[in-house]
Design a protein around this motif. Structure first.
Motif, short mmCIF file in Angstrom:
data_model
loop_
_atom_site.label_atom_id
_atom_site.label_comp_id
_atom_site.label_asym_id
_atom_site.label_seq_id
_atom_site.Cartn_x
_atom_site.Cartn_y
_atom_site.Cartn_z
N LYS A 241 0.83 -1.21 0.00
CA LYS A 241 0.00 0.00 0.00
C LYS A 241 0.86 1.25 0.00
O LYS A 241 0.54 2.24 -0.68
CB LYS A 241 -0.92 0.00 1.21
CG LYS A 241 -1.99 -1.08 1.15
CD LYS A 241 -2.88 -1.04 2.39
CE LYS A 241 -3.95 -2.12 2.34
NZ LYS A 241 -4.81 -2.09 3.55
N ALA A 242 1.96 1.25 0.78
CA ALA A 242 2.86 2.42 0.82
C ALA A 242 3.49 2.65 -0.55
O ALA A 242 3.63 3.81 -0.98
CB ALA A 242 3.94 2.21 1.88
N GLN A 243 3.85 1.57 -1.24
CA GLN A 243 4.42 1.73 -2.58
C GLN A 243 3.38 2.30 -3.54
O GLN A 243 3.71 3.15 -4.37
CB GLN A 243 4.93 0.38 -3.08
CG GLN A 243 6.17 -0.11 -2.33
CD GLN A 243 6.57 -1.52 -2.75
OE1 GLN A 243 5.79 -2.22 -3.39
NE2 GLN A 243 7.78 -1.92 -2.37
N ARG A 246 3.05 6.09 -2.75
CA ARG A 246 4.20 6.84 -3.26
C ARG A 246 4.13 6.99 -4.76
O ARG A 246 4.42 8.06 -5.31
CB ARG A 246 5.48 6.11 -2.82
CG ARG A 246 6.77 6.88 -3.11
CD ARG A 246 7.51 6.25 -4.28
NE ARG A 246 7.77 4.84 -4.00
CZ ARG A 246 8.21 4.01 -4.93
NH1 ARG A 246 8.37 4.43 -6.17
NH2 ARG A 246 8.43 2.74 -4.64
N GLY A 372 5.59 9.58 1.94
CA GLY A 372 5.45 8.23 1.38
C GLY A 372 6.77 7.50 1.31
O GLY A 372 6.85 6.30 1.62
N HIS A 375 7.78 6.47 4.86
CA HIS A 375 6.93 5.37 5.35
C HIS A 375 7.27 4.03 4.67
O HIS A 375 7.32 2.98 5.31
CB HIS A 375 5.46 5.74 5.12
CG HIS A 375 4.51 4.73 5.67
ND1 HIS A 375 4.48 4.38 7.00
CD2 HIS A 375 3.54 3.97 5.06
CE1 HIS A 375 3.56 3.46 7.19
NE2 HIS A 375 2.97 3.19 6.01
N GLU A 376 7.53 4.09 3.37
CA GLU A 376 7.87 2.86 2.63
C GLU A 376 9.19 2.28 3.11
O GLU A 376 9.33 1.06 3.27
CB GLU A 376 7.93 3.17 1.15
CG GLU A 376 8.27 1.93 0.29
CD GLU A 376 8.35 2.27 -1.17
OE1 GLU A 376 8.80 1.39 -1.96
OE2 GLU A 376 7.96 3.40 -1.57
N LEU A 379 8.66 0.59 6.45
CA LEU A 379 7.95 -0.69 6.30
C LEU A 379 8.85 -1.77 5.70
O LEU A 379 8.79 -2.94 6.08
CB LEU A 379 6.70 -0.49 5.43
CG LEU A 379 5.54 0.26 6.08
CD1 LEU A 379 4.42 0.47 5.06
CD2 LEU A 379 5.01 -0.52 7.29
#
Length: 777
Positions: A241-243, A246, A372, A375-376, A379
């Motif tokens: 989801k983070a990818q 972004r 983003g 966060h990525e 993760l």
């Protein structure tokens, strides 16, 4: 083989085959009756041999006993007689134990010296093998009973041996079971001790593995995932989801920067990036809160609801109705609020449109893009660490599973050993296999071998088989007819007459014909019988051809006597010598070398004027057409239309026509002539003619579609192999030159030109005695 010349054919092939089979059986029975002495001799010899065998064979006595075998214990808890496991699996084993060397050697020890009569002359090491060769052991079908029998020269020894074998077998089974039980207990206890040690060690390993694995008590067969594995799954989904977020920010940034460079209106992009950077963030940048947006949305929904309600009310009420007025007021208030809200938004956009909108939008997107990326990365680091820990956890889980399987296997094996130890202890004094003798051997009263009835039956069968076989072989080797009946059955033609051997009169012409010089003699009666048989045969017999299988069978003499017999019956008779190869009839009548059939068939003149010139009168009412001068192609002459015309002329001038032809196996002339006349007569000499040759001769007529009227058996009782014709010369079929100068060439035979020729003989040859030459008008 059967010929259908005088009998109707079978209706169907199956009926024909059946009839042929029955006929073959009848024929073989007749052969057996004919050679019955051979069968009797074989039966006598077989009986003597059987009697000698019965009297010289040592007597054998047999003693029998029955042994019941039952299985008991944990597997089969009853003692019924229907133990399928024993019957199918173990019964062959017990049979082999009864025949084993250890049981038989033990049985010898229980035998008294007087009962060892079958072991005399046998070395001690071969005693077990000698007993085994005379001992029979077999399980009675569908039972648990083993039958034991022993054959001996002494009835007492047979009983003693069976008892000794039973006693040795029971002793062996008892000792084997008791000795094996103690050994099994020791082996089982030793294995149990080793398994206990292994079980303690593996239990400690299982506890240690569970601690390392962090076992939460979740059953392995359940679908619940371990928390550490679930954490890896959740982190992977969050990373994805983070990818995506972004990538959305990057796409939005690229779109805004392109719009700024191209000078496009950014208001439409502001609404587009709302879903990318968040609606609340966009509104906050414009000076509005999420509460304002919610209120705006509620007003829009209320406006739609009021408008719908107003439309429904107008259908029932007027415009001055209080509810209609109230609804209109709410609609105006909501529309005024929405207009003021949109005005504030437009005013705010107008304030920031010229200088602040583009930088603000770029700044918002870049801020969200940096968030983003951060966060990525966080993760991803967490996911890699969790995945490494999960992989290590899976290895620990597999090791724990293996240890648990090994522990379960050892526990099961320990429980099984405990059950076996308990079972062996309980059954140490009680055998799983129980055996009991249900039928004791008794002293035999009579020997089982040799059996008089069986030897007698075998001798009878051997005698019959050898006798019938020998008769069949002799019948095949003896290629002759042994009786007129056999000839009639195999050829399928009636037997017209049987003629005894005639006396050779050593003369030519009618004086050499038996029926002419002695019409009342017994030998002449056969020809009158032949004449009568032809008259009552049911066929037209005014035109006949006479032939035989081979030369020397007496067909010419038979024809001459038959023609005289017809003449004596008042029929105007004509004899035609159609044997243009070796004209035997012409020679017998003294007309050899004179013009005749060959000249008629080669001439092109009218037969009405030409035939009378070639007819020779032999006596009152008896004329003859000689064979004529020799031609190179007699078969072609007989198949020409001239031959049929000649026979038609003869039939119109004579009551009876008798034609002499070559032997059927020497040439096809006889079959060709038989097609042109009413039928053929086959003269057979059984003592001379081979069966296969006679069969082939009869087949030659049916193959050409001719009618075989019947068979005449000649020279009955004569065993001579060579038949000499009345003129004293041997009948030989060839074109070799002989000593007769008139036969060297057709040109050497002069044509009749003088008055002597008109009387039927050449000028330089006197008329034979007894011949009355005349011209046929």
């Amino acid at each position: 083989m059967t010929f259908a010349s005088t009998t109707p054919a079978a209706d169907t092939p199956s009926a024909s085959s059946t009839a042929q089979f029955v006929q073959s059986c009848v024929h073989f029975l007749r052969v057996v009756r004919y050679r019955q002495m051979v069968l009797i001799a074989c039966l006598v010899i077989a009986g003597l041999l059987g009697g000698m065998y019965y009297s010289t064979t040592p007597r054998l006595y047999q003693a029998k006993a029955s042994l019941l075998v039952l299985q008991t214990g944990a597997e089969i808890t009853n003692t019924t007689m229907t133990a399928e496991g024993v019957r199918q699996g173990l019964m062959p084993t017990y049979e082999q134990i009864l025949l084993s060397a250890i049981v038989l050697e033990g049985a010898v020890k229980y035998l008294d010296p007087a009962d060892r009569v079958d072991l005399e002359g046998v070395t001690p090491e071969n005693w077990a093998g000698s007993l085994r060769s005379r001992l029979s052991v077999a399980t009675i079908r569908l039972t648990n009973i083993i039958g034991i029998s022993y054959r001996s020269k002494s009835p007492r020894a047979a009983v003693a041996v069976v008892n000794a074998v039973l006693r040795s077998y029971l002793t062996f089974m008892d000792e084997t079971h008791k000795g094996t039980a103690g050994e099994l207990i020791e082996v089982f206890k030793k294995e149990k001790s080793e398994i206990d040690k292994k079980l303690v060690t593996i239990q400690a390993d299982v506890l240690q593995a569970r601690k390392q694995y962090g076992d939460l008590g979740i059953p392995a067969e359940s679908n619940v995932v371990h928390p550490m594995v679930q954490r890896v799954i959740d982190l992977n989904e969050a990373l994805i989801k983070a990818q995506q977020f972004r990538l959305e920010q990057q796409a939005a940034l690229s779109t805004i920067e392109t719009a700024i460079r191209n000078g496009q209106d950014l208001e439409q992009h502001l609404l587009a990036i709302e879903g990318t950077i968040g609606r609340e963030f966009v509104l906050a940048s414009l000076g509005f809160s999420e509460h304002d947006v919610a209120v705006h949305s509620e007003f829009e929904k209320g406006l739609l609801a009021d408008q719908t309600e107003l439309n429904n009310l107008k259908a029932w009420y007027g415009s001055n109705h209080p509810r209609v007025i109230e609804t209109n007021d709410r609609i105006r208030m909501r529309q005024q609020y929405l207009a003021n809200y949109q005005g504030r938004v437009n005013a705010r956009l107008a304030e920031i449109r010229e200088k602040q909108l583009a930088p603000m939008m770029v700044q918002m997107i870049r801020q969200r893009l940096n968030e983003g990326w951060n966060h990525e990365a966080a993760l991803r680091a967490s996911y890699e660490q969790a995945r490494t820990e999960a992989v290590a956890l899976i290895g620990e889980r597999e090791r724990l599973n293996m240890l648990e399987r090994d522990m379960k296997f050892l526990r099961d094996l320990r429980d099984e050993l405990l059950n076996k130890i308990a079972s062996v202890d309980l059954r140490q004094d009680h055998n799983d296999i129980r055996t009991r003798v249900v039928s004791e051997p008794t002293l035999p009263k009579s020997p089982i071998w040799p059996r008089l009835s069986l030897i007698g039956l075998c001798s009878l069968m051997a005698g019959l088989g050898s006798g019938l076989g020998l008769i069949y072989i002799l019948d095949i080797l003896d290629d002759r007819f042994r009786s007129p009946e056999e000839m009639r059955i195999q050829l399928g033609a009636p037997l017209l007459a049987m003629v005894r051997k005639l006396e050779d009169l050593h003369t030519v012409g009618l004086e050499g014909v038996q029926s002419h010089i002695a019409p009342d003699a017994a030998s002449s009666e056969a020809f009158r019988t032949l004449r009568t048989s032809l008259a009552f045969s049911g066929h037209e017999t005014s035109r006949l051809v006479v032939s035989s299988p081979e030369p020397g069978d007496g067909k010419t003499t038979m024809l001459a006597n038959l023609a005289v017999s017809f003449c004596q019956a008042g029929k105007r008779t004509l004899m035609i010598d159609a044997d243009m190869r070796r004209p035997g009839l012409s020679a017998q009548m003294g007309l050899k070398g004179q013009s005749g059939l060959s000249d008629l068939l080669t001439s092109h003149e009218n037969l009405d004027g030409l035939v009378p010139q070639h007819v020779r009168a032999l006596g009152p009412g008896l004329d003859m057409i000689p064979a004529g001068r020799r031609r190179a192609t007699p078969t072609e002459l007989l198949t020409s239309p001239r031959m049929a015309e000649l026979l038609a002329w003869c039939e119109s001038n004579y009551d009876q026509i008798v034609i002499d032809s070559p032997p059927a196996l020497a040439a096809t002339d006889a079959s060709i002539i038989a097609r042109l006349v009413d039928g053929a007569i086959l003269v057979v000499q059984p003592a001379k003619n081979r069966r296969r040759l006679v069969t082939r001769a009869a087949e030659s007529f049916t193959a050409f579609g001719a009618n075989l009227l019947g068979i005449v058996v000649n020279r009955v009782g004569d065993d001579k192999r060579d038949t000499i014709y009345a003129d004293g010369s041997t009948y030989n079929y060839s074109y070799e030159a002989d000593n007769d100068p008139s036969e060297k060439s057709p040109a050497a035979i002069p044509l009749p030109e003088t008055a002597a020729a008109e009387h039927g003989h050449s000028p330089d040859q006197p008329a034979p005695a007894g011949v009355v030459p005349r011209r046929v008008a």
